[in-house]
Scaffold this active site. Sequence first.
Site, PDB file in Angstrom:
ATOM      1  N   GLY A   1      36.615  42.314  48.308  1.00 41.91           N
ATOM      2  CA  GLY A   1      35.476  41.720  48.483  1.00 41.91           C
ATOM      3  C   GLY A   1      34.246  41.165  47.511  1.00 41.91           C
TER       4      GLY A   1
ATOM      5  N   ASP B   1      41.528  30.992  38.635  1.00 35.87           N
ATOM      6  CA  ASP B   1      40.325  31.360  39.766  1.00 35.87           C
ATOM      7  C   ASP B   1      41.690  32.629  40.397  1.00 35.87           C
ATOM      8  OD1 ASP B   1      40.057  29.032  39.249  1.00 35.87           O
ATOM      9  OD2 ASP B   1      41.454  28.057  40.735  1.00 35.87           O
TER      10      ASP B   1
ATOM     11  N   HIS C   1      32.846  30.952  36.902  1.00 35.67           N
ATOM     12  CA  HIS C   1      33.149  32.584  37.408  1.00 35.67           C
ATOM     13  C   HIS C   1      32.143  32.476  38.223  1.00 35.67           C
ATOM     14  CE1 HIS C   1      36.271  33.277  34.397  1.00 35.67           C
ATOM     15  NE2 HIS C   1      35.826  33.963  33.786  1.00 35.67           N
ATOM     16  N   THR C   2      32.402  33.231  39.495  1.00 35.10           N
ATOM     17  CA  THR C   2      31.345  33.130  40.842  1.00 35.10           C
ATOM     18  C   THR C   2      31.555  34.584  40.438  1.00 35.10           C
ATOM     19  OG1 THR C   2      32.149  31.036  41.829  1.00 35.10           O
ATOM     20  CG2 THR C   2      30.411  32.875  43.240  1.00 35.10           C
TER      21      THR C   2
END
Length: 430
Positions: free
Chosen positions: A416, A13, A41-42
């Site tokens: 970000g 993560d 995976h985001t």
Amino acid sequence: MAAVVVVGAQWGDEGKGKIVDHLARSADVVVRYAGGANAGHTLVVDGNKIVVRLVPSGILWPEKLCVLAQGMVIDPTLLVKEIEELESQGHQIDGRLFVSDRAHAILPYHALADGLRENLAAPGRAIGTTRRGIGPAYEDKAARRGLLLGDLRDPDRAAANIRAALDAWRPLFDANRIAVPSVESIVAELAKAAARIVPLLADTSALVHSRLRARQRVLFEGAQGTLLDIDHGTYPFVTSSSTIAAGACTGTGIGPRAITRVLGITKAYATRVGGGPFPTELNDSVGDHLKKVGAEFGSVTGRARRTGWLDVAALRYAARVNGFDAMAMTKLDVLSGLDPIRVCVAYDTPRGRTQDLPVDLIDVPGALTPVYENLAGWSEPIGSVSRVDALPDATRRYIEFVEHAVGVRCDILSVGPSRDATLVVNDSFA
């Protein structure tokens, strides 16, 4: 020739998906070499949130080839679903995605066994798996009773292999009165998936080798992180595959000399999902800040992740077993507003103080006491910063401290979730 391996430096993560997506822009081929659908995976692309679980995130860049290699275990039904989702979003699959015919299939009884074992585990001994059958599928692989995806070409062979595997699993299910799908129903479901998957099957080892010989840029991505490696992680609270950089060779079928660079991914803090030891875990307002601001919820399960201070002793260990050439540090922006920022630099153990991670003691209650160093924090939001030299002084000192403590430089900084919130210090493919 350039062959770059991207590997998680913690418990997974770490934001590998975003870094792979960034590097894929310069790559020709992106290869996933281990794990299964437990490794989501985001990504945030043009303001849209996209989650991939099996297919490499390189699929989001047109004309890049993507490979699911033989070190993976793949649920055929989930793969078809993911392909359909990507196609519905306008991403071309055919001619770009290749699936190893030697990868192993995750079947319904694997997920049943996975969930049953988690439910039966003694207090404190549950692994905290995603219950998707990854571990049991690797068990069948090691026991030489697994179903290769290449077997989808031959329903009779598939049925014979499934029947043999079910005979081995049946005592567990019978003892717990668990009904198991019939061989016929499993084969019928596989036939539906096979219609979509079989045309994608290939000898992916030969394919990747040919691309390397043609001096193309190949990017390798694993699953989870170093501390979940079956051999080098915090055993027994680990996954069932090789998550370290060397797994790219065994999981893909290329020689170690082909690897030209290893990039380790670390968060600016630490997280862990599921059970197992986590020496720098925070169960206080700071931990809540990291969880909330960092959106620390699993992309596959939605479970809240455990959060804690960065552990550079563990990073040194990861750098050693992987051979990091450089690191990428993600989620720096999440630390904004925290002061001081603590970093674990060593451990006090019954054997004395150590600056490395003693994995043999990590599961022994009370054996490890983290030794922290306090660093100045920063209050400024940094999500819109576009240059390293524009970061607050305290942020740059934090990065430099970690680089010096680990002995590895940070080539990429993420401030970000969006694609453009990525600061590149050195090009991994240069």
